[in-house]
Design a protein around this motif. Structure first.
Motif, mmCIF file in Angstrom:
data_model
loop_
_atom_site.group_PDB
_atom_site.id
_atom_site.type_symbol
_atom_site.label_atom_id
_atom_site.label_comp_id
_atom_site.label_asym_id
_atom_site.label_seq_id
_atom_site.Cartn_x
_atom_site.Cartn_y
_atom_site.Cartn_z
ATOM 1 N N LEU A 6 9.323 -45.633 0.785
ATOM 2 C CA LEU A 6 9.314 -44.723 -0.356
ATOM 3 C C LEU A 6 9.176 -45.511 -1.647
ATOM 4 O O LEU A 6 9.863 -46.510 -1.865
ATOM 5 C CB LEU A 6 10.604 -43.905 -0.377
ATOM 6 C CG LEU A 6 10.620 -42.668 -1.277
ATOM 7 C CD1 LEU A 6 9.544 -41.672 -0.828
ATOM 8 C CD2 LEU A 6 11.994 -42.016 -1.237
ATOM 9 N N TYR A 7 8.249 -45.067 -2.501
ATOM 10 C CA TYR A 7 8.018 -45.682 -3.797
ATOM 11 C C TYR A 7 8.124 -44.618 -4.886
ATOM 12 O O TYR A 7 8.173 -43.418 -4.590
ATOM 13 C CB TYR A 7 6.618 -46.311 -3.866
ATOM 14 C CG TYR A 7 6.371 -47.421 -2.887
ATOM 15 C CD1 TYR A 7 6.643 -48.749 -3.218
ATOM 16 C CD2 TYR A 7 5.834 -47.153 -1.619
ATOM 17 C CE1 TYR A 7 6.401 -49.780 -2.317
ATOM 18 C CE2 TYR A 7 5.584 -48.165 -0.714
ATOM 19 C CZ TYR A 7 5.871 -49.485 -1.075
ATOM 20 O OH TYR A 7 5.627 -50.496 -0.177
ATOM 21 N N SER A 8 8.122 -45.060 -6.123
ATOM 22 C CA SER A 8 7.984 -44.123 -7.245
ATOM 23 C C SER A 8 6.671 -44.434 -7.943
ATOM 24 O O SER A 8 6.407 -45.588 -8.301
ATOM 25 C CB SER A 8 9.152 -44.256 -8.224
ATOM 26 O OG SER A 8 9.251 -45.553 -8.759
ATOM 27 N N VAL A 175 6.912 -41.153 -19.293
ATOM 28 C CA VAL A 175 6.184 -41.176 -18.024
ATOM 29 C C VAL A 175 6.892 -40.255 -17.032
ATOM 30 O O VAL A 175 8.108 -40.074 -17.100
ATOM 31 C CB VAL A 175 6.080 -42.591 -17.414
ATOM 32 C CG1 VAL A 175 5.323 -43.534 -18.334
ATOM 33 C CG2 VAL A 175 7.442 -43.153 -17.067
ATOM 34 N N ILE A 176 6.111 -39.697 -16.134
ATOM 35 C CA ILE A 176 6.635 -38.967 -14.980
ATOM 36 C C ILE A 176 6.514 -39.872 -13.770
ATOM 37 O O ILE A 176 5.420 -40.351 -13.451
ATOM 38 C CB ILE A 176 5.860 -37.663 -14.721
ATOM 39 C CG1 ILE A 176 5.952 -36.714 -15.911
ATOM 40 C CG2 ILE A 176 6.368 -36.986 -13.436
ATOM 41 C CD1 ILE A 176 7.321 -36.099 -16.134
ATOM 42 N N LEU A 177 7.640 -40.144 -13.119
ATOM 43 C CA LEU A 177 7.655 -40.893 -11.870
ATOM 44 C C LEU A 177 7.993 -39.937 -10.738
ATOM 45 O O LEU A 177 8.922 -39.131 -10.855
ATOM 46 C CB LEU A 177 8.698 -42.010 -11.917
ATOM 47 C CG LEU A 177 8.463 -43.172 -12.887
ATOM 48 C CD1 LEU A 177 9.674 -44.092 -12.880
ATOM 49 C CD2 LEU A 177 7.216 -43.948 -12.523
ATOM 50 N N GLN A 178 7.273 -40.040 -9.635
ATOM 51 C CA GLN A 178 7.541 -39.158 -8.492
ATOM 52 C C GLN A 178 7.514 -39.950 -7.187
ATOM 53 O O GLN A 178 6.767 -40.917 -7.043
ATOM 54 C CB GLN A 178 6.514 -38.034 -8.421
ATOM 55 C CG GLN A 178 6.900 -36.929 -7.430
ATOM 56 C CD GLN A 178 6.004 -35.712 -7.578
ATOM 57 O OE1 GLN A 178 4.868 -35.717 -7.112
ATOM 58 N NE2 GLN A 178 6.509 -34.680 -8.235
ATOM 59 N N ALA A 179 8.352 -39.524 -6.263
ATOM 60 C CA ALA A 179 8.420 -40.170 -4.952
ATOM 61 C C ALA A 179 7.067 -40.113 -4.266
ATOM 62 O O ALA A 179 6.374 -39.093 -4.300
ATOM 63 C CB ALA A 179 9.477 -39.487 -4.100
#
Length: 329
Positions: A6-8, A175-179
């Motif tokens: 899993l990353y962002s 910023v928007i970070l998402q899995a």
């Protein structure tokens, strides 16, 4: 338990500068009325700054953060209600409390959906915020994070001190970070050393309804410069080593936009061409925690930063704090 695959990933970026653009000549004219001498040539030669933006008296840090966040949310193409983590990096919050993040959550209309809190690491704040959000997402605790750097530094400047008041400006970046299963934030490195707290500080606090100490920014410019050029190279190399990359693998360097000489020195030490460094300090000044995300958004929107490229962000600020992240955009 952290999920190893899993990353962002950065889904979208956004920024906002208040409309009041103040050139060096505008500032010099203002300071002259107070008996303080400076000039466009003096400021540019020492900092690379030509102009900065100041918030209007009725604009708060959360107001700037709101517009930057809305632009990032639009770029990411997500429903604001899907955001389950909000981190605002700021040294100029609206209030002592509640946090600027909670005020922003309310302005965005997000209801009872995950955590919202501020990070205080001054000019390193956005790097700290990205690393924190990445850790939350990789742990599985959160899925979609909004990370903002927002500042109204004009409120804490002493306009009788030409060595500091010419440096800073106001603004916000987000910023928007998402899995994601695709690599995004590859690695981060964060550090602090409180023994240097006196070389860059605003040493005031609220005591029984009054300001105790000084509410103005104080800086030992030479000490800050010397420390900054030393730690920025080291933390950049540390983050790259963690990501198993070398400087040659970096497409874009986005340093904290404090001073063009510090930025150019870091670029040279990493043996990166100056053309691969995103520079906005000339028009933005030093916007503290907002400087990196502002520059990030500018380079994304003008087409320089493309999907799949490696971006190195790094910042150094009062505390003393410093940090870096390697991001595959």
């Amino acid at each position: 338990m952290a999920q190893s695959n899993l990353y962002s990933r950065v889904l979208g970026t956004g920024s906002y500068l208040p409309p009041d653009r103040v050139t060096n000549q505008d500032l010099a004219d203002r300071l002259a009325k107070q008996g303080v001498e400076t000039s466009d040539e003096w400021i540019v030669a020492r900092t690379g700054i030509h102009a900065r933006h100041f918030a209007s008296p009725d604009q708060t840090t959360s107001d700037l953060a709101l517009i930057a966040s809305q632009n990032a949310i639009e770029a990411a193409g997500i429903d604001p209600q899907s955001i389950d983590l909000i981190i605002v990096a700021t040294s100029t919050p609206d209030f002592v409390f509640p946090s600027t993040a909670c005020l922003l959550q309310n302005k965005l209309g997000i209801k009872n959906n995950g955590a919202a809190f501020d990070v205080q690491a001054v000019c390193s704040g956005f790097a700290y915020g990205v690393a924190t959000a990445d850790a939350f997402i990789r742990s599985g605790a959160n899925r979609t994070a909004l990370v903002i750097g927002a500042e109204t530094f004009s409120r804490i400047l002493d306009f009788n001190d030409r060595t500091t008041c010419v440096l800073f400006g106001d603004g916000a970046g987000a910023v928007i970070l998402q899995a994601s299963e695709e690599p995004g934030v590859l690695a981060s490195a964060l550090h602090a050393d409180g023994s240097y707290s006196d070389i860059l500080c605003t040493p005031g606090n609220v005591n029984r309804g009054a300001i105790a100490g000084s509410a103005f920014l104080h800086m030992d410019g030479q000490a800050v410069f010397k420390l900054a050029v030393n730690v920025l190279e080291k933390v950049a190399v540390e983050a790259l080593d963690k990501a198993k990359l070398t400087p040659e693998d970096i497409d874009w360097l986005i340093p904290h936009q404090a001073n063009i000489r510090i930025m150019q020195s870091t670029c040279r030490k990493l043996r990166l061409p100056q053309e691969r460094m995103v520079v906005t300090v000339g028009e933005h000044g030093n916007t503290s925690a907002a400087s990196i995300p502002l520059a990030f958004d500018v380079a994304v929107r003008d087409g320089r930063i493309q999907r799949g490229q490696n971006v190195l962000i790094e910042g150094v600020g009062g505390g003393f704090t410093w940090g870096a992240s390697v991001i595959r955009y």
